[in-house]
Design an enzyme around this catalytic site. Structure first.
Site, short mmCIF file in Angstrom:
data_model
loop_
_atom_site.label_atom_id
_atom_site.label_comp_id
_atom_site.label_asym_id
_atom_site.label_seq_id
_atom_site.Cartn_x
_atom_site.Cartn_y
_atom_site.Cartn_z
N CYS A 145 0.84 -1.18 0.00
CA CYS A 145 0.00 0.00 0.00
C CYS A 145 0.88 1.24 0.00
O CYS A 145 1.89 1.29 0.69
CB CYS A 145 -0.94 0.08 1.20
SG CYS A 145 -2.05 -1.29 1.37
N ARG A 169 3.80 -0.25 -4.99
CA ARG A 169 3.58 -0.83 -3.66
C ARG A 169 2.24 -1.57 -3.57
O ARG A 169 1.97 -2.26 -2.59
CB ARG A 169 3.61 0.27 -2.60
CG ARG A 169 4.97 0.92 -2.43
CD ARG A 169 4.92 1.91 -1.31
NE ARG A 169 4.76 1.23 -0.04
CZ ARG A 169 5.74 1.02 0.81
NH1 ARG A 169 6.95 1.41 0.53
NH2 ARG A 169 5.52 0.40 1.95
N TRP A 191 -2.94 -2.64 -1.72
CA TRP A 191 -2.64 -4.07 -1.92
C TRP A 191 -3.47 -4.77 -0.85
O TRP A 191 -3.16 -4.66 0.34
CB TRP A 191 -1.15 -4.34 -1.74
CG TRP A 191 -0.73 -5.73 -2.08
CD1 TRP A 191 -0.27 -6.16 -3.29
CD2 TRP A 191 -0.71 -6.88 -1.22
NE1 TRP A 191 0.02 -7.50 -3.22
CE2 TRP A 191 -0.25 -7.97 -1.97
CE3 TRP A 191 -1.06 -7.09 0.13
CZ2 TRP A 191 -0.10 -9.25 -1.43
CZ3 TRP A 191 -0.92 -8.36 0.66
CH2 TRP A 191 -0.44 -9.42 -0.13
N ASN A 202 -1.84 1.80 6.04
CA ASN A 202 -0.99 0.72 5.55
C ASN A 202 -0.70 -0.15 6.77
O ASN A 202 -0.24 0.36 7.78
CB ASN A 202 0.30 1.34 4.97
CG ASN A 202 1.30 0.30 4.51
OD1 ASN A 202 0.98 -0.87 4.42
ND2 ASN A 202 2.51 0.75 4.23
N GLY A 203 -1.00 -1.45 6.67
CA GLY A 203 -0.72 -2.33 7.81
C GLY A 203 -1.90 -3.22 8.13
O GLY A 203 -2.79 -3.41 7.30
N GLU A 224 16.96 -17.63 -8.52
CA GLU A 224 16.59 -16.27 -8.90
C GLU A 224 16.03 -16.22 -10.32
O GLU A 224 15.05 -15.51 -10.58
CB GLU A 224 17.82 -15.35 -8.75
CG GLU A 224 17.63 -13.91 -9.16
CD GLU A 224 16.56 -13.15 -8.38
OE1 GLU A 224 16.08 -13.66 -7.35
OE2 GLU A 224 16.19 -12.05 -8.82
N LYS A 262 12.30 -14.91 -11.16
CA LYS A 262 12.00 -13.83 -12.12
C LYS A 262 10.92 -14.28 -13.10
O LYS A 262 9.96 -13.57 -13.34
CB LYS A 262 13.23 -13.43 -12.93
CG LYS A 262 14.29 -12.60 -12.26
CD LYS A 262 13.90 -11.23 -11.80
CE LYS A 262 13.25 -11.28 -10.47
NZ LYS A 262 13.83 -10.95 -9.28
N GLU A 316 7.44 -14.74 -11.38
CA GLU A 316 6.87 -13.46 -10.94
C GLU A 316 6.17 -12.72 -12.07
O GLU A 316 5.10 -12.16 -11.87
CB GLU A 316 7.99 -12.53 -10.42
CG GLU A 316 8.40 -12.76 -8.99
CD GLU A 316 9.52 -11.81 -8.57
OE1 GLU A 316 9.40 -11.22 -7.49
OE2 GLU A 316 10.51 -11.64 -9.32
N HIS A 347 17.06 -36.54 -7.65
CA HIS A 347 16.19 -36.84 -6.51
C HIS A 347 14.76 -36.33 -6.73
O HIS A 347 14.06 -36.04 -5.76
CB HIS A 347 16.79 -36.25 -5.23
CG HIS A 347 18.15 -36.79 -4.93
ND1 HIS A 347 18.35 -38.06 -4.45
CD2 HIS A 347 19.38 -36.26 -5.12
CE1 HIS A 347 19.65 -38.28 -4.32
NE2 HIS A 347 20.29 -37.20 -4.72
N LYS A 364 6.00 -4.55 -4.38
CA LYS A 364 7.44 -4.31 -4.32
C LYS A 364 7.97 -4.45 -2.90
O LYS A 364 9.06 -4.95 -2.66
CB LYS A 364 7.71 -2.90 -4.85
CG LYS A 364 9.17 -2.49 -4.86
CD LYS A 364 9.85 -3.12 -6.03
CE LYS A 364 11.34 -2.92 -6.03
NZ LYS A 364 12.01 -4.06 -6.67
#
Ligand code: G6P
Length: 612
Positions: free
Chosen positions: A2, A27, A75, A101-102, A485, A489, A492, A508, A607
């Protein structure tokens, strides 16, 4: 998560708020809204589900004159994304308006209590509770009402509030979630992070937990201790970034711009951390930090997401060059894992934003257990930076694309330099060895430039493979984190399933996936485990998997075994993960573009994850 913005001054508030929200949209972007007060002390509130552009279009046709207002980009935590659940939230009698926010943990209990007193709720959010509660406590002084209301609230929050009867001020308060004040000439701003302020001012005051701030036009902001109500004097800091850095600069997406900024990030980092004699020095590591690092028994790297992958690399770097036992953990596991820590340990928190809730909580846990805490953070003045015992800043500049790229590369190089620094401090490396290592680090920039020159062919491979919906990424050593990573990417921003694995673990389980339709990305630059990677590739080939290799330029053997190769220049093993990740960022980027995805704002992600 947010984004919050507030403005009071002589400018038209709506464009200032909308511009601030535009810079904060990374955000959260499931809905957005603003509230302004006009001369008649009436609230104008407009909120819409969807991206900021939806709100922008609605506002175009409504002329509003106001010089004070607050805004929010959401968000969702409590309540699905919808117009009703979007912020700002208005109190029952319409006297108070809040953005938040929270998370209010005891919201359900407070909601029941307020309902018993006749308060009616329109949304499913916890924020509406705060609006009603502040109104219930309001006796003509907004700051006092907030102070009283917050005593009843359990959880983590940054609230920014306006009262209809006090049209000259915005009052805000925070616990855990980020908040800062932008100080202008005869005007003041408030925001959840610096990017919203960059177009207007570079002078900021960081608000700490349990502080309440009141801003008016033409007056310096006043800050109070929430518990005692006493006035606090706080320094005004200068933001080291500029607005150009936070714009797209002609690129179609922030992510692509940020990928192409990586050569510059390498130079900036080296210039900041290496002196003319090629000695490594970190400004933020004071005498105490050095003493603790000299003696430490164990080092822990703690972080989330991409920063966790940097931690995994950091672990290997420190063990190789400083020979200190090191562990790397994700913050959420570390904080609840009752870690065995003492004053002999050093815990290093890696974070781009410096605000990730789990990392911040893990930092507090480490401090509680008396470990020495260091943070490696990109955002100057962020909560993690301020709360740790020592801080090493990374020099990525503002990163806006939700999928982290340049911040990761900055973290990797900083960690490599840190491991050499530590190696020298612990007498594992001579001055001469450090010089040689640093000298080679200067070649990374040219290495990245060369990879970026090959963007066209990476794009062409992405065009061939973008419809595949399952990818396997394999690597060893320094390139095992790159496999993680690279897979992160891709998932995402394309939403394809992608899994990173240590190549030695292939037998395995993941080998069961391999058939002629399965793309496997193999990280196989020259390294100690090169031959082992070749054997893995043979096994994939025998099962007809589609091999995409990241290999040292000129490696004919790998070329023969692979359908596609992304070459990277030859380098020392510790630096290879900085190079090999670049083609994977570009591959993910173009695969997402060909899939028509929203690269900079992928679904469900944010983010900066400031809630647990
Ligand atoms: C989110 C972001 C990632 C980031 C992670 C940790 O998931 O989308 O890009 O790596 O948070 O964030 P931090 O700011 O602590 O590095």
């Amino acid at each position: 998560m947010c984004g919050i913005v507030g403005y009071v001054g002589s400018r038209e508030a709506v464009p200032v708020l909308m511009n601030g929200l535009k810079h904060l949209e990374y955000r959260g972007y499931d809905s957005a809204g603003i509230a302004c007060l006009n001369g008649n002390r009436n609230f104008f509130i407009r909120k819409e589900k969807g991206k900021l552009s939806v709100l922008q279009n609605v506002l175009k046709s409504i002329p509003i004159t106001s010089h004070i207002g607050i805004g929010h980009t959401r968000w969702a935590t409590h309540g699905e994304p919808s117009q009703i659940n979007a912020h700002p939230h208005l109190s029952h009698h319409g006297d108070i308006v809040v953005v938040h926010n929270g998370i209010i943990e005891n919201y359900s209990e407070l909601r029941q209590e307020l309902k018993r007193h006749g308060y009616r709720f329109h949304s499913d959010t916890d924020t509406e509770v705060a609006a009603h509660l502040i109104e219930a406590c309001y006796k003509g002084d907004l700051a006092q009402a907030i102070q009283k209301a917050v005593k009843r609230i359990r959880g983590f929050f940054a609230f920014v509030v306006m009262a209809r009867k006090e049209p000259d001020r915005i009052v805000a308060v925070k616990r855990s979630n980020p908040l800062l004040v932008g100080v202008g000439k005869s005007e003041n701003f408030i925001a959840s992070d610096v990017s919203a302020l960059l177009p207007y001012t570079d002078r900021v005051i960081y608000i700490d937990d349990d502080e309440l701030v009141q801003i008016k036009a033409g007056e310096p902001p006043s800050i109070f201790d929430l518990k005692t109500g006493r006035v606090k004097k706080k320094p005004v800091s200068k933001i080291p970034w500029n607005i150009e850095q936070a714009n797209k600069g002609g690129y179609p997406h922030f992510m692509l711009k940020e990928i192409f900024e990586q050569p510059e990030v390498i130079s900036r980092t080296l210039k900041a951390c290496v002196n003319l004699k090629k000695e490594i020095n970190f400004e933020g590591l004071n005498g105490r930090a050095k003493t603790r690092l000299k003696k430490t028994r164990k080092i822990f790297f703690v972080s989330c997401g991409t920063a966790y992958h940097a931690g995994l690399c950091g672990r290997r770097m420190v063990e190789e060059y400083a020979r200190i036992p090191t562990d790397a953990q994700v913050s959420s596991e570390f904080r609840y894992g009752d870690p065995v820590l003492s004053s002999e340990d050093v815990v290093i928190f890696i974070s781009q934003s410096g605000e990730t809730a789990d990392t911040l909580a893990a930092l507090r846990e480490a401090k509680r257990k008396k470990a020495f805490t260091i943070s490696i953070v990109n955002v100057v003045g962020s909560s993690i930076a301020r709360e740790s015992d020592a801080v090493i800043y990374t020099y990525a500049g503002p990163e806006i694309g939700v999928a982290s790229t340049k911040a990761y590369v900055a973290q990797l190089l900083t960690l490599a330099l840190f491991s050499f620094y530590l190696g020298r401090l612990r007498q594992q490396l001579s001055g001469l060895e450090v010089k040689q290592l640093v000298l080679e680090a200067w070649h990374i920039r040219a290495g990245i430039d060369a990879i970026l020159d090959g963007t066209k062919s990476i794009k062409a491979v992405a065009k061939k493979l973008y419809r595949k919906n399952s990818f396997l990424y394999l690597g060893r050593g320094y390139n095992f984190p790159t496999a993680l990573e690279g897979a992160l990417k891709l998932k995402e921003i394309t939403y394809a399933h992608a899994h990173g694995y240590a190549a030695g673990e292939m037998k395995h389980g993941p080998i069961a996936l391999i058939d002629s339709s399965q793309p496997v990305v193999c990280l196989v630059p020259e390294s100690k485990t090169y031959d082992k990677m070749l054997s893995n590739m043979e096994e994939i080939k025998a099962r007809k998997g589609i091999i995409i290799s990241i290999a040292t330029k000129g490696d004919r053997l790998v070329r023969k075994m692979s359908q596609y190769v992304f070459p990277v220049p030859k380098c020392r093993e510790i630096y290879s993960s900085i190079l090999t990740v670049i083609p994977l960022q570009l591959f993910a980027y173009y695969a997402a573009v060909f899939n028509g995805r929203d690269v900079d704002q992928p679904r469900n992600l944010a983010k900066s994850v400031t809630v647990e």
